[in-house]
Design an enzyme around this catalytic site. Structure first.
Site, PDB file in Angstrom:
ATOM      1  N   GLU A 112       0.830  -1.204   0.000  1.00 21.56           N
ATOM      2  CA  GLU A 112       0.000   0.000   0.000  1.00 21.56           C
ATOM      3  C   GLU A 112       0.861   1.250   0.000  1.00 21.56           C
ATOM      4  O   GLU A 112       0.559   2.234  -0.691  1.00 21.56           O
ATOM      5  CB  GLU A 112      -0.930  -0.020   1.210  1.00 21.56           C
ATOM      6  CG  GLU A 112      -1.976  -1.126   1.143  1.00 21.56           C
ATOM      7  CD  GLU A 112      -2.794  -1.242   2.413  1.00 21.56           C
ATOM      8  OE1 GLU A 112      -3.966  -1.641   2.323  1.00 21.56           O
ATOM      9  OE2 GLU A 112      -2.261  -0.944   3.513  1.00 21.56           O
ATOM     10  N   GLU A 132      -3.456  -9.802   4.287  1.00 22.39           N
ATOM     11  CA  GLU A 132      -4.305  -9.471   5.429  1.00 22.39           C
ATOM     12  C   GLU A 132      -5.472 -10.438   5.583  1.00 22.39           C
ATOM     13  O   GLU A 132      -5.898 -10.749   6.696  1.00 22.39           O
ATOM     14  CB  GLU A 132      -4.834  -8.034   5.290  1.00 22.39           C
ATOM     15  CG  GLU A 132      -3.821  -6.953   5.597  1.00 22.39           C
ATOM     16  CD  GLU A 132      -2.980  -6.556   4.404  1.00 22.39           C
ATOM     17  OE1 GLU A 132      -2.346  -5.499   4.457  1.00 22.39           O
ATOM     18  OE2 GLU A 132      -2.938  -7.315   3.404  1.00 22.39           O
TER      19      GLU A 132
END
Length: 261
Positions: A112, A132
């Protein structure tokens, strides 16, 4: 070059930022806040025009959130500082080009963070994932960004499975601009940074603000914001000496000299 987990060095109008926190360059709250201060200072310094973000060592760019720090008490929803996680992806009014030089593993929040750059270069051994899902949480920023960067169904597969993919696949989907041999990554990043640093900073600022404004706007609304000078960077550009310099240089058949004003 500064000490600690966030190292910087500058050459002319270019700033290199290295996340150097062995063993894996994971980011805890303190490091995130440090990165935010570095990028805010870069944003606000009129002498700096381009930034390069990379990781220390040759194995990890960044794996994201430091789970060991979390186990020791860092709250996942704690104070990441100005700019949010990693100091860059939520930093307002970042109107200067940022190059992500991905020197190894970029996963979770590290991927990210890399996506916060405007141009992404990947070492040939770099690898990527959004794992995640496997720990029962959400890759929040990636869920926002990824479907806008690559085909929707590919983005959803990566988000829903958390699988790993290599630099070749990242390049195939347009997630990175170039794949570079690892020993040439920073040379290429600086070459590109010097090219950008030689360009018109006020135009770069206008481009970045227009792109942000247009992301959630209808075409005509976005165009009206530009033509009616409702965007600050566009208003500054249209009234600038650089705007006139560009026209003069073209008429005089010479290279323009950009002053950023």
């Amino acid at each position: 070059m500064s000490d600690g987990p966030v190292k910087t060095r500058s050459e002319g109008s270019i700033l290199e930022v290295t996340l150097d926190r062995p063993k894996a360059n994971a980011i805890d709250l303190v490091t995130s806040r440090m990165m935010g201060e570095v990028f805010r200072a870069f944003r606000d310094d009129p002498e700096l025009r381009v930034a390069i973000l990379t990781g220390g060592g040759d194995k990890f760019f960044c794996p994201g959130w430091d789970l060991k720090a979390a186990a020791d008490g860092d709250a996942v929803d704690g104070d990441y500082g100005v700019g949010g996680f990693g100091g860059l992806q939520e930093l307002r009014d970042m109107n200067k080009p940022v190059i992500s030089a991905i020197n190894g593993i970029a996963c979770g929040g590290g991927l990210e963070l890399a996506l916060s750059g405007d141009i992404l270069l990947a070492a040939d051994h770099a690898s990527f994932a959004l794992p995640e899902i496997r720990s029962g949480t959400v890759a929040d920023a990636a869920s926002v960004k990824l479907p806008k960067r690559i085909p929707y169904h590919i983005a959803m597969e990566l988000l829903l499975t958390g699988r790993w993919f290599d630099a070749d696949e990242a390049h195939r989907w347009g997630l990175v601009n170039e794949i570079v041999p690892a020993d040439q990554l920073m040379t290429r990043a600086w070459e590109l940074a010097r090219l950008l640093a030689s360009g018109p900073p006020l135009v770069y600022a206008a481009i970045k603000e227009i792109v942000r404004d247009a992301e959630d706007s209808k075409f005509q609304d976005a165009m009206n914001h530009i033509t009616q000078r409702q965007l600050r960077s566009v208003d500054v550009l249209y009234a600038s000496e650089d705007q006139m310099e560009g026209a003069r240089a073209f008429a005089e058949k010479r290279d323009p000299v950009w002053q950023g004003k």
